[in-house]
Structure formats: C-alpha cells, structure tokens
Scaffold this motif. Sequence first.
Motif, PDB file in Angstrom:
ATOM      1  N   ASP A 209       0.538  -0.770   0.410  1.00 40.75           N
ATOM      2  CA  ASP A 209       0.022   0.010   0.010  1.00 40.75           C
ATOM      3  C   ASP A 209       1.123   1.153  -0.272  1.00 40.75           C
ATOM      4  OD1 ASP A 209      -2.075   1.826   0.144  1.00 40.75           O
ATOM      5  OD2 ASP A 209      -3.032   1.156   2.161  1.00 40.75           O
ATOM      6  N   TRP A 210       1.463   1.400  -1.104  1.00 43.61           N
ATOM      7  CA  TRP A 210       2.471   2.799  -1.496  1.00 43.61           C
ATOM      8  C   TRP A 210       1.835   4.306  -0.800  1.00 43.61           C
ATOM      9  CZ3 TRP A 210       7.151   3.111  -1.459  1.00 43.61           C
ATOM     10  CH2 TRP A 210       7.766   4.694  -1.793  1.00 43.61           C
ATOM     11  N   GLN A 211       0.618   3.924  -1.598  1.00 39.68           N
ATOM     12  CA  GLN A 211      -0.686   5.054  -0.766  1.00 39.68           C
ATOM     13  C   GLN A 211      -0.441   5.823   0.515  1.00 39.68           C
ATOM     14  OE1 GLN A 211      -1.135   7.758  -3.817  1.00 39.68           O
ATOM     15  NE2 GLN A 211      -1.060   8.739  -2.061  1.00 39.68           N
ATOM     16  N   ALA A 212      -0.839   4.443   1.578  1.00 42.52           N
ATOM     17  CA  ALA A 212      -0.260   4.692   2.452  1.00 42.52           C
ATOM     18  C   ALA A 212       0.815   5.321   2.955  1.00 42.52           C
ATOM     19  CB  ALA A 212      -0.754   2.957   3.080  1.00 42.52           C
ATOM     20  N   ALA A 213       1.338   4.567   2.770  1.00 41.49           N
ATOM     21  CA  ALA A 213       3.127   4.990   3.335  1.00 41.49           C
ATOM     22  C   ALA A 213       3.333   6.715   2.577  1.00 41.49           C
ATOM     23  CB  ALA A 213       4.357   4.041   2.464  1.00 41.49           C
ATOM     24  N   ILE A 214       3.275   7.118   1.374  1.00 37.44           N
ATOM     25  CA  ILE A 214       3.319   8.066   1.465  1.00 37.44           C
ATOM     26  C   ILE A 214       2.297   9.313   2.459  1.00 37.44           C
ATOM     27  CG2 ILE A 214       2.315  10.426  -0.623  1.00 37.44           C
ATOM     28  CD1 ILE A 214       2.822   7.829  -2.385  1.00 37.44           C
ATOM     29  N   SER A 215       0.894   8.735   2.866  1.00 39.12           N
ATOM     30  CA  SER A 215       0.686   9.142   3.522  1.00 39.12           C
ATOM     31  C   SER A 215       0.997   9.637   4.877  1.00 39.12           C
ATOM     32  CB  SER A 215      -0.702   8.665   3.622  1.00 39.12           C
ATOM     33  OG  SER A 215      -2.047   9.546   4.121  1.00 39.12           O
ATOM     34  N   LEU A 216       1.306   8.869   5.234  1.00 38.90           N
ATOM     35  CA  LEU A 216       2.027   8.549   7.248  1.00 38.90           C
ATOM     36  C   LEU A 216       3.239   9.511   6.854  1.00 38.90           C
ATOM     37  CD1 LEU A 216       2.427   7.814  10.092  1.00 38.90           C
ATOM     38  CD2 LEU A 216       3.341   5.170   8.960  1.00 38.90           C
ATOM     39  N   PHE A 217       4.283   8.887   5.802  1.00 37.70           N
ATOM     40  CA  PHE A 217       5.226  10.648   5.662  1.00 37.70           C
ATOM     41  C   PHE A 217       4.607  12.090   5.296  1.00 37.70           C
ATOM     42  CE2 PHE A 217       7.725  13.257   2.326  1.00 37.70           C
ATOM     43  CZ  PHE A 217       9.130  12.972   3.425  1.00 37.70           C
ATOM     44  N   GLY A 218       3.860  11.734   4.919  1.00 41.09           N
ATOM     45  CA  GLY A 218       3.418  13.355   4.724  1.00 41.09           C
ATOM     46  C   GLY A 218       2.725  13.802   6.479  1.00 41.09           C
TER      47      GLY A 218
END
Length: 372
Positions: A209-218
């Motif tokens: 789930d790449w999008q969830a990782a991007i969201s957490l980073f943000g």
Amino acid sequence: MSQPAGQQLPVSYAEWESRARSVLAKGPFDYIDGGAGYEDTIRVNREAFRSWRLQPQVLRNVSKRDARVTLFGKTYPAPVMLAPISIQGIAHPLGELASARAAAALGVPFILSTVSSRPLEEVAAVMGNAPRWFQLFWPNDPDVTASLLRRAEAAGYSAIVLTVDLPVYGWRERDIRNGYNPFQVGEGIANFVTDPAFRAKLRKPPEQDWQAAISLFGSIFFHPSLSWADLPFLRLHTKLPILIKGILNMQDAELALRYGADGIVVSNHGGRQVDGEVASLDVLPDVLDIVRGRIPVLMDSGIRNGPDVIKAISLGASAILFGRPYIYGLAVAGETGVGRVIQNLFTDLDLTMANCGIRSIAEMNRTFLIRR
C-alpha cells in the motif's frame, strides 16, 4: 542521463546549469534550481560574495599549497563538503549513489539528506570507509526520529546535521506553477519506507500500500512545534557530533552553544525557504563573533567557485557546503559529472590560493579581503 558521446563536459557554473536545464524536465529542474518567492534570497547570496573582493599578497613562495582541513578529529583534502540535497533521483536515476561515489573517490565528505531517493544504508555501502554525515529533518514522530539516528550511526555516518529552518514548506512559486511536488508521489521517502519504526506504524507494508506510506510520511515529516527544549532528545539517541544547520540569528547562535551543539552551519537553505532573507555570508562574521572559536562554524548558500571558498574561509568559516553545482553535474553526467564539478572546484581553489599568495587554509584571514 549520461554524458552524450563526443560532447565535452561543461566548465563554468552557468554552463552546468544550462546543460542541466536541457536534460531535465521542467518540474525537476525548477525544483532543484528554484527558490522561495521572487528568489531574491538566491540573488543576495551571490551579491554577498561579490561584495567582498580578494586582495592578493605577492612574493610569498607559493610553490607548495595545502588546502587540508581538520574537523572533529578527521582531516579532509579541502574545506569543502557536499551539501545535503534531497531527492537526487529526480536529477539522475542513480541519485545519491552516484554523488556519494564521486565524493568518496575524492575524499570529500558527503552529507546525505533525510529525504533521499536511496536508503542511507545503500548509500553507505557504495562509499566504503569514505567520510559521510547524515542530515536530519526531524520528524514529528519520536520513534522514527530515534530509529533514523540509530541507523545513521550504525551505517558509519560520523556526524548529524540537524536542519532547523524547515518547520513548514516554503512558498516556492516555480513548483506551484508547475504543479510539481515529488513527495506526493513518494519520491524522497526511501529512508522512511525502509525504516522499521515507520513500517511498524503502517497497517500494510509499503510494497502493498504505497499510498498509505506516502500519507504517513506526509503526516510526520514536518515538525513546526520543534523547539530548543527538544534538543536533549537527540543526545539520548546518538553519540555523534550534532551540527545545527540554518542559523542566521545571533540569539540562535547563543542558544546553539547553550544547548550543546557541536557545530553550527550558517545557512539560508540556499534561498529555498524565505524570500527576502539575509545572505548567509553577510551574517557569518556576526555568528563567529558569538561563537568565538568554541565550536566549528560552517556555512553554505551561494558558493560557486574557488574564490567563494576563500572568501568564506577568510571570514572565519571552518568549511563550506557545496550544493546546486554538483547536482547540475549529476544531472548532466551522473557520477562523472559530480566528480568533474568537485575537481574543478578543487583546482580553482588551488590556483586562486597560489595567485593570492595563500599557502594553506590556516593562512586565510581578512587581510586577503576588502569590502567593496
């Protein structure tokens, strides 16, 4: 993005910049080249260097020159380090790996950004025992911050460069106009998606789930509530020297000393954060007056050539951080380009030292300068 066959590499900064513009898409190029607002801070960084003129001394037997400098017990070939520049993968497919290898081959310390395109361990692996520092953008998650520090120390990075002038993203008009934000597609988050503390906070691994990782980073990257009182946290999680990068204010220089900083980097983030900001070189003497030799004071923002290095060191800087020029070299010719940019700087520094009557870094002082 490698150097075209039969085409000579650039020499001047302007040529490297022009060639990089021709090989990169507009979004990545403007992200690298641009600054905040009207980019007045970028201009004043250069004007500050032009306001100081070199005043050579002659007949001084300059047949031997020595540009070596010692910092934190280690000696380097020149007072030059590669500045931490984020997301180098947008300039070249190998990103930080190419820059790090070029730096290692020449013995130049490479400072890796927290938001790099390659994980810190991968970068360390291509450098062997060559000198490297880790730049920390302090996330608002203490578990991830502590984990990044542990990983950097374990991977052989020998200092932490804490950047403190990015509480929030600056007003960068080129990026807004281009609709370009590489973080939104997961560029520059390699150190996070490979971090065990970060991964433990995800319901699924980033690979699923790449999008969830991007969201957490943000959600954790920016830390506007960070204050001086938080600094002891770093000491709990690393034994490495800690330099504070982004000091432009005399009161902040005093506070850096009070809170036990091992070094200061006078920097305005290369003009990327605040438009109309003071030039780093202009406040360097004032910071040095506060520090009075108790800890090393480095500087960056606006350095382009050998005379610039001499001006900064003659004003009292212990070393300089060199940024945009090597990224243009990376874009144009990968590792070869970075190496050529560094070699050109070293040669320019050496020749200018000779022609100014300077035999060593230790001899550089204000007697070689005059204010225009």
